[in-house]
Design a protein around this motif. Structure first.
Motif, PDB file in Angstrom:
ATOM      1  N   GLU A  14       0.604  -1.357   0.074  1.00 35.77           N
ATOM      2  CA  GLU A  14       0.145   0.072   0.093  1.00 35.77           C
ATOM      3  C   GLU A  14       0.962   1.345  -0.351  1.00 35.77           C
ATOM      4  N   GLN A  15       1.972   0.886   0.237  1.00 36.90           N
ATOM      5  CA  GLN A  15       2.946   2.238   0.376  1.00 36.90           C
ATOM      6  C   GLN A  15       2.722   3.128   1.396  1.00 36.90           C
ATOM      7  N   CYS A  16       1.825   2.561   2.509  1.00 33.04           N
ATOM      8  CA  CYS A  16       1.280   3.365   3.256  1.00 33.04           C
ATOM      9  C   CYS A  16       0.749   2.414   4.574  1.00 33.04           C
ATOM     10  N   LEU A  17       0.519   2.867   5.792  1.00 33.61           N
ATOM     11  CA  LEU A  17       0.240   2.197   7.074  1.00 33.61           C
ATOM     12  C   LEU A  17      -0.694   2.908   7.983  1.00 33.61           C
ATOM     13  N   PRO A  18      -1.833   2.345   8.551  1.00 29.83           N
ATOM     14  CA  PRO A  18      -2.561   3.266   9.589  1.00 29.83           C
ATOM     15  C   PRO A  18      -1.317   3.432  10.649  1.00 29.83           C
ATOM     16  N   GLU A  19      -2.022   4.593  11.384  1.00 26.21           N
ATOM     17  CA  GLU A  19      -0.843   4.911  12.401  1.00 26.21           C
ATOM     18  C   GLU A  19      -0.486   3.765  13.412  1.00 26.21           C
ATOM     19  N   GLU A  20      -1.332   2.838  13.853  1.00 20.37           N
ATOM     20  CA  GLU A  20      -1.025   1.720  14.661  1.00 20.37           C
ATOM     21  C   GLU A  20      -0.016   0.678  14.085  1.00 20.37           C
ATOM     22  N   GLY A  21       0.017   0.577  12.754  1.00 14.20           N
ATOM     23  CA  GLY A  21       1.070  -0.292  11.975  1.00 14.20           C
ATOM     24  C   GLY A  21       2.481   0.463  12.219  1.00 14.20           C
ATOM     25  N   ILE A 222       5.614  13.074   5.636  1.00 17.76           N
ATOM     26  CA  ILE A 222       6.248  12.621   4.260  1.00 17.76           C
ATOM     27  C   ILE A 222       5.521  11.990   3.109  1.00 17.76           C
ATOM     28  N   LYS A 223       4.493  11.205   3.912  1.00 21.08           N
ATOM     29  CA  LYS A 223       3.550  10.595   2.849  1.00 21.08           C
ATOM     30  C   LYS A 223       2.675  11.466   2.162  1.00 21.08           C
ATOM     31  N   GLU A 224       2.028  12.504   2.988  1.00 20.68           N
ATOM     32  CA  GLU A 224       1.246  13.612   2.331  1.00 20.68           C
ATOM     33  C   GLU A 224       2.301  14.455   1.546  1.00 20.68           C
ATOM     34  N   PHE A 225       3.026  14.980   1.845  1.00 25.30           N
ATOM     35  CA  PHE A 225       3.912  15.902   1.061  1.00 25.30           C
ATOM     36  C   PHE A 225       4.386  15.363  -0.121  1.00 25.30           C
ATOM     37  N   LYS A 226       4.910  14.181  -0.076  1.00 22.59           N
ATOM     38  CA  LYS A 226       5.620  13.695  -1.215  1.00 22.59           C
ATOM     39  C   LYS A 226       6.840  14.121  -1.865  1.00 22.59           C
ATOM     40  N   PRO A 227       7.857  14.211  -1.089  1.00 21.40           N
ATOM     41  CA  PRO A 227       9.020  15.070  -1.308  1.00 21.40           C
ATOM     42  C   PRO A 227       9.573  14.028  -2.405  1.00 21.40           C
ATOM     43  N   HIS A 228      10.751  14.739  -3.142  1.00 24.47           N
ATOM     44  CA  HIS A 228      11.500  14.017  -3.903  1.00 24.47           C
ATOM     45  C   HIS A 228      12.704  13.465  -3.216  1.00 24.47           C
ATOM     46  N   MET A 229      13.155  13.927  -2.235  1.00 26.29           N
ATOM     47  CA  MET A 229      14.139  13.665  -1.397  1.00 26.29           C
ATOM     48  C   MET A 229      13.967  13.626   0.126  1.00 26.29           C
ATOM     49  N   VAL A 230      14.475  12.932   0.710  1.00 23.13           N
ATOM     50  CA  VAL A 230      14.348  12.966   2.367  1.00 23.13           C
ATOM     51  C   VAL A 230      15.627  12.624   3.003  1.00 23.13           C
ATOM     52  N   GLY A 231      16.211  13.618   3.703  1.00 24.94           N
ATOM     53  CA  GLY A 231      17.178  13.432   4.481  1.00 24.94           C
ATOM     54  C   GLY A 231      17.200  13.301   5.930  1.00 24.94           C
ATOM     55  N   ILE A 232      17.821  12.007   6.306  1.00 29.18           N
ATOM     56  CA  ILE A 232      17.424  11.586   7.566  1.00 29.18           C
ATOM     57  C   ILE A 232      19.004  11.350   8.263  1.00 29.18           C
ATOM     58  N   GLY A 233      19.184  11.624   9.256  1.00 30.52           N
ATOM     59  CA  GLY A 233      20.522  10.993   9.985  1.00 30.52           C
ATOM     60  C   GLY A 233      20.359  11.343  11.382  1.00 30.52           C
ATOM     61  N   PRO A 234      21.000  10.474  12.084  1.00 33.51           N
ATOM     62  CA  PRO A 234      21.060  10.719  13.820  1.00 33.51           C
ATOM     63  C   PRO A 234      21.364  12.062  14.137  1.00 33.51           C
ATOM     64  N   PHE A 235      20.492  12.366  15.132  1.00 32.34           N
ATOM     65  CA  PHE A 235      21.245  13.641  16.132  1.00 32.34           C
ATOM     66  C   PHE A 235      22.404  13.289  16.629  1.00 32.34           C
ATOM     67  N   ILE A 236      23.398  14.068  16.769  1.00 33.58           N
ATOM     68  CA  ILE A 236      24.520  14.001  17.327  1.00 33.58           C
ATOM     69  C   ILE A 236      24.860  15.265  18.106  1.00 33.58           C
ATOM     70  N   PRO A 237      25.044  15.211  19.574  1.00 37.69           N
ATOM     71  CA  PRO A 237      25.292  16.400  20.254  1.00 37.69           C
ATOM     72  C   PRO A 237      26.609  17.143  19.814  1.00 37.69           C
ATOM     73  N   HIS A 238      26.416  18.476  19.966  1.00 34.35           N
ATOM     74  CA  HIS A 238      27.541  19.203  19.673  1.00 34.35           C
ATOM     75  C   HIS A 238      28.148  19.979  21.150  1.00 34.35           C
ATOM     76  N   LYS A 239      29.265  20.091  21.226  1.00 38.57           N
ATOM     77  CA  LYS A 239      29.677  20.342  22.716  1.00 38.57           C
ATOM     78  C   LYS A 239      29.292  21.832  23.076  1.00 38.57           C
ATOM     79  N   ASP A 240      29.263  22.634  22.148  1.00 41.52           N
ATOM     80  CA  ASP A 240      28.983  24.108  22.453  1.00 41.52           C
ATOM     81  C   ASP A 240      27.407  24.409  22.172  1.00 41.52           C
ATOM     82  N   THR A 241      26.618  23.692  22.298  1.00 39.41           N
ATOM     83  CA  THR A 241      25.018  23.829  22.229  1.00 39.41           C
ATOM     84  C   THR A 241      24.302  23.422  23.645  1.00 39.41           C
ATOM     85  N   PRO A 242      23.272  24.021  23.470  1.00 41.44           N
ATOM     86  CA  PRO A 242      22.358  23.576  24.763  1.00 41.44           C
ATOM     87  C   PRO A 242      22.068  22.041  24.970  1.00 41.44           C
TER      88      PRO A 242
END
Ligand code: 5AD
Ligand code: FES
Length: 357
Positions: A14-21, A222-242
């Motif tokens: 379905e290229q989609c799932l209900p929230e519970e899935g 993302i499902k609704e907006f249908k972007p052409h690209m999706v950039g995801i990566g882990p958050f990594i803390p930076h020592k000089d930020t809150p």
């Protein structure tokens, strides 16, 4: 496991799932389920892109930023960041090197830096497009007004990356000072798409205050907006930020999300990011094996690489462009993938009848 397998099959079909899935896939700890998810995502990625991996040359051209995002190492309040700007000539010499190395997409990324007026950016874009007419130019310069986005598009920019960061309004407010709003972010994304850019949104995995619910909202957005690209990566803390003492996002959760996004959106251009390569020595390879199909080696001059630090321990800050380019080729070959000399456009642009949408 059987039930989870059915959920994954439903997602693929379905290229989609209900929230519970989605909730079940985001919270399961079953190793076999996660391996099945990865296998299905890799199979879908193979059916669309084969074993090809697109490369983008990333040019980090300014680390001045007027914003103060709590997570980001180049936020304006970080007085320890050593600021720099690249001139048009410096940017063009990165492109020259990049072109010789086989890059056919250049990504101009920077902080929100008022020095780069529309006029200056457009002049840079025009120069890039006139020297390298067979290359795509991707802009990643944050929130600007419609006129600015239009001017850059007219100057020849093809694509725009603007991560939405989180689709949840309250979460957005915990990551950003009050001048920055989810509403304005989303408006920018819609404007960019209307103008005709290939658009990328995305978010950090494991950012502070992220929950299964905020992730579900990200996936539904993302499902609704249908972007052409999706950039995801882990958050990594930076020592000089809150957020210096916050935990980093995990490899496992990033891979899981890459696979879910591939199944939701078979055609999407999905990078295995530098942040993923930073939290695990094999992160980018594992990202490709989980459904990603793009890598973005750094093309910035070596003198400035150590200054564009959004997070701690960033990889490749001591390497030359050529080293990263060939390193990436070897890494991909080792896992059976091939880096290609190609613009790597969103394929529905070329091939509207591909069967996927
Ligand atoms: N860790 C990981 N990613 C980060 N970004 C900014 N700061 C960090 C960090 N500390 C991401 C944001 C931004 C993109 C350019 O980099 O999502 O949109
Ligand atoms: Fe930069 Fe491997 S990608 S050294």
């Amino acid at each position: 496991m059987k039930r989870k397998k059915e959920i994954i099959d439903e997602l693929e079909r379905e290229q989609c799932l209900p929230e519970e899935g989605l909730r079940e896939l985001l919270s399961t700890k079953e190793k076999e389920t996660l391996e099945y998810l990865r296998q299905r995502a890799e199979a879908v990625r193979q059916s669309v892109y084969g074993n090809q991996v697109y490369i983008r040359g990333l040019i980090e051209f300014t680390n001045y930023c007027k914003n103060d995002c709590y997570y980001c190492g180049i936020r304006r309040s970080n007085s320890l960041a050593e600021r720099y700007r690249l001139s048009r000539e410096e940017i063009l010499s990165c492109c020259k090197m990049g072109y010789e190395l086989g890059f056919r997409t250049f990504v101009l990324q920077g902080g929100e830096d008022g020095y780069y007026t529309d006029e200056r950016l457009c002049e840079i874009i025009r120069a890039m497009k006139s020297s390298y007419p067979d290359c795509a130019v991707t802009m990643s310069v944050g929130e600007r007004d419609r006129e600015s986005y239009e001017a850059m598009y007219r100057a020849g920019a093809d694509r725009y990356l603007l991560r939405h960061e989180t689709a949840d309004e309250a979460h957005y407010g915990k990551l950003h000072p009050k001048e920055l709003t989810r509403k304005s972010r989303m408006e920018c994304l819609r404007t960019l798409k209307e103008i005709g850019y290939q658009v990328g949104c995305g978010f950090m995995v494991g950012s502070p205050y992220q929950t299964t619910d905020t992730l579900i909202q990200d996936l539904l957005f993302i499902k609704e907006f249908k972007p052409h690209m999706v950039g995801i990566g882990p958050f990594i803390p930076h020592k000089d930020t809150p957020f210096r003492d916050e935990a980093a996002g995990t490899l496992e959760m990033t891979l899981r999300l890459l696979s879910i996004i591939r199944l939701m959106h078979p055609l999407v251009l999905l990078p295995a990011t530098t942040a993923l390569g930073t939290i695990d020595a094999n992160g980018r390879e594992l990202g490709i094996l989980a459904g990603a199909n793009v890598v973005m080696p750094n093309l910035s001059p070596r003198e400035v690489r150590g200054k564009y630090l959004l997070y701690d321990n960033k990889i490749c800050t001591g390497d030359e462009a050529a080293e990263c380019r060939f390193c990436m080729e070897k890494r991909m070959e080792k896992i059976g993938y091939q880096v290609v000399v190609d613009r790597g456009d969103y394929i529905a642009y070329e091939n509207p009848g591909s069967g996927f949408s």
